[in-house]
Motif scaffolding. Sequence first.
Motif, PDB file in Angstrom:
ATOM      1  N   ARG A  38       0.832  -1.219   0.000  1.00 45.77           N
ATOM      2  CA  ARG A  38       0.000   0.000   0.000  1.00 45.77           C
ATOM      3  C   ARG A  38       0.862   1.264   0.000  1.00 45.77           C
ATOM      4  O   ARG A  38       0.354   2.353  -0.184  1.00 45.77           O
ATOM      5  N   GLY A  39       2.150   1.120   0.263  1.00 47.40           N
ATOM      6  CA  GLY A  39       3.036   2.278   0.264  1.00 47.40           C
ATOM      7  C   GLY A  39       3.483   2.694   1.648  1.00 47.40           C
ATOM      8  O   GLY A  39       2.751   2.512   2.627  1.00 47.40           O
ATOM      9  N   TYR A  40       4.698   3.219   1.742  1.00 51.80           N
ATOM     10  CA  TYR A  40       5.236   3.773   2.985  1.00 51.80           C
ATOM     11  C   TYR A  40       5.112   2.810   4.177  1.00 51.80           C
ATOM     12  O   TYR A  40       4.654   3.189   5.255  1.00 51.80           O
ATOM     13  N   LEU A  51      -9.242  12.655  -3.535  1.00 48.31           N
ATOM     14  CA  LEU A  51      -7.995  12.062  -3.038  1.00 48.31           C
ATOM     15  C   LEU A  51      -6.851  12.688  -3.833  1.00 48.31           C
ATOM     16  O   LEU A  51      -6.919  12.741  -5.067  1.00 48.31           O
ATOM     17  N   ALA A  67      -1.325  11.987  -6.001  1.00 45.56           N
ATOM     18  CA  ALA A  67      -0.100  11.280  -5.612  1.00 45.56           C
ATOM     19  C   ALA A  67      -0.378  10.073  -4.728  1.00 45.56           C
ATOM     20  O   ALA A  67       0.503   9.245  -4.499  1.00 45.56           O
ATOM     21  N   LYS A  68      -1.602   9.953  -4.196  1.00 47.58           N
ATOM     22  CA  LYS A  68      -1.932   8.814  -3.336  1.00 47.58           C
ATOM     23  C   LYS A  68      -2.683   7.699  -4.053  1.00 47.58           C
ATOM     24  O   LYS A  68      -3.020   6.679  -3.444  1.00 47.58           O
ATOM     25  N   TYR A 121      -1.750   5.516  -6.224  1.00 50.94           N
ATOM     26  CA  TYR A 121      -1.064   4.234  -6.397  1.00 50.94           C
ATOM     27  C   TYR A 121      -1.339   3.274  -5.247  1.00 50.94           C
ATOM     28  O   TYR A 121      -1.403   2.056  -5.456  1.00 50.94           O
ATOM     29  N   GLY A 122      -1.506   3.814  -4.031  1.00 50.00           N
ATOM     30  CA  GLY A 122      -1.758   2.944  -2.882  1.00 50.00           C
ATOM     31  C   GLY A 122      -3.054   2.160  -2.984  1.00 50.00           C
ATOM     32  O   GLY A 122      -3.211   1.101  -2.369  1.00 50.00           O
ATOM     33  N   PHE A 179       3.714   7.528 -10.612  1.00 49.82           N
ATOM     34  CA  PHE A 179       3.065   8.048  -9.411  1.00 49.82           C
ATOM     35  C   PHE A 179       2.191   9.273  -9.709  1.00 49.82           C
ATOM     36  O   PHE A 179       1.040   9.338  -9.321  1.00 49.82           O
ATOM     37  N   GLU A 180       2.796  10.288 -10.353  1.00 46.32           N
ATOM     38  CA  GLU A 180       2.056  11.541 -10.529  1.00 46.32           C
ATOM     39  C   GLU A 180       2.558  12.322 -11.737  1.00 46.32           C
ATOM     40  O   GLU A 180       3.750  12.613 -11.795  1.00 46.32           O
ATOM     41  N   LYS A 221     -10.219   2.802   6.322  1.00 46.78           N
ATOM     42  CA  LYS A 221      -8.796   2.596   6.537  1.00 46.78           C
ATOM     43  C   LYS A 221      -8.267   1.338   5.861  1.00 46.78           C
ATOM     44  O   LYS A 221      -7.143   1.280   5.408  1.00 46.78           O
ATOM     45  N   ARG A 251       8.513   4.039  -1.194  1.00 43.28           N
ATOM     46  CA  ARG A 251       7.301   4.820  -1.393  1.00 43.28           C
ATOM     47  C   ARG A 251       6.184   3.852  -1.769  1.00 43.28           C
ATOM     48  O   ARG A 251       5.091   3.903  -1.265  1.00 43.28           O
TER      49      ARG A 251
END
Lengths: 178, 178
Positions: free
Chosen positions: A159-161, B6, B9-10, B12-13, B44-45, B151, B178
């Motif tokens: 999921r990243g990080y 959203l 940049a997020k 991809y998760g 990613f972006e 979550k 990342r």
Amino acid sequence: MNKRALPLAKVYGLLETGPVVLLTTTHKGKPNVMTMSWHTMMEFEPPLVGCVVSRNDYSFEALRKTRQCVLNIPTADLAAQVVTCGNTTGRDVDKFEATGLTPVPATFVAAPLIAECFANLECRVADTRLTNRYDFFVLEVLKAWIAPGLKNPRTLHHRGYGAFMIAGDTIRLPSRMR
Amino acid sequence: MNKRALPLAKVYGLLETGPVVLLTTTHKGKPNVMTMSWHTMMEFEPPLVGCVVSRNDYSFEALRKTRQCVLNIPTADLAAQVVTCGNTTGRDVDKFEATGLTPVPATFVAAPLIAECFANLECRVADTRLTNRYDFFVLEVLKAWIAPGLKNPRTLHHRGYGAFMIAGDTIRLPSRMR
């Protein structure tokens, strides 16, 4: 290595759930391994897999030059080794030494299988037309290995990080989709 | 539709764990939806997503002609609707009617968002150089929507022939990737 050959037509079932894979290469006699999550099936048989290996990754040159790799699929008990492979670079570190993962000779490619992974896919690079623009490679799976008797592998899904989803239960639905 | 934007940049998760997605199109005024598992992040972006939409799928022409779609991500409570979309074709069936899924207008594309999905990615086709050979499209995500407060979404992950893995727990590891 206690594994059997998996029919190539069944490879897609391993990859389309999106597991983290460990991509191995051997270049100039030096084996290396990187973690990779950006992959997709592109054809059932022969199985084609599209994947992104960034030109910033040490494995990029190895993959481009040798046109061979192995996709090894780890389960969650290998999480520490997966993270070590992701946090280091083969430029500086012998990742097999750093992780204790065991390289095993493959049949069709110079890159090693990782013994501890439950599945290993020997691949050749089949298409590089999107490599310059997107660092995207189309791989053909030449041979597939699987540990016998593993019904519901607890694969890792990035999921990243630092966040990884672990594969949960498998359910059966009245789907007619291959 | 209770969703927030959203940051791109997020995105991809959401996708790199390999969830089944519902791809919506609108062609000649007719909305359609198909199930799809063969996708990967490519950048990613701005977020780039590579995916295979077979020329045998009714959505292929819609995607090729309109160069727009939405990737909608369902959770396991929508399993029945996901299977219905996979077992039928938009040639014969109004899938929104058949499933009861709710189309909602998107911001940048004519294809609808699916209200019941926890995330929706409005996309344009950015590259078709591998479309003729592999039915492969590179999509750029223009806008992303997400349900607030979710979550650990219980996404579906296709294993083939009716078997779906349901996303399990998310763990945290000391990864710097990342």
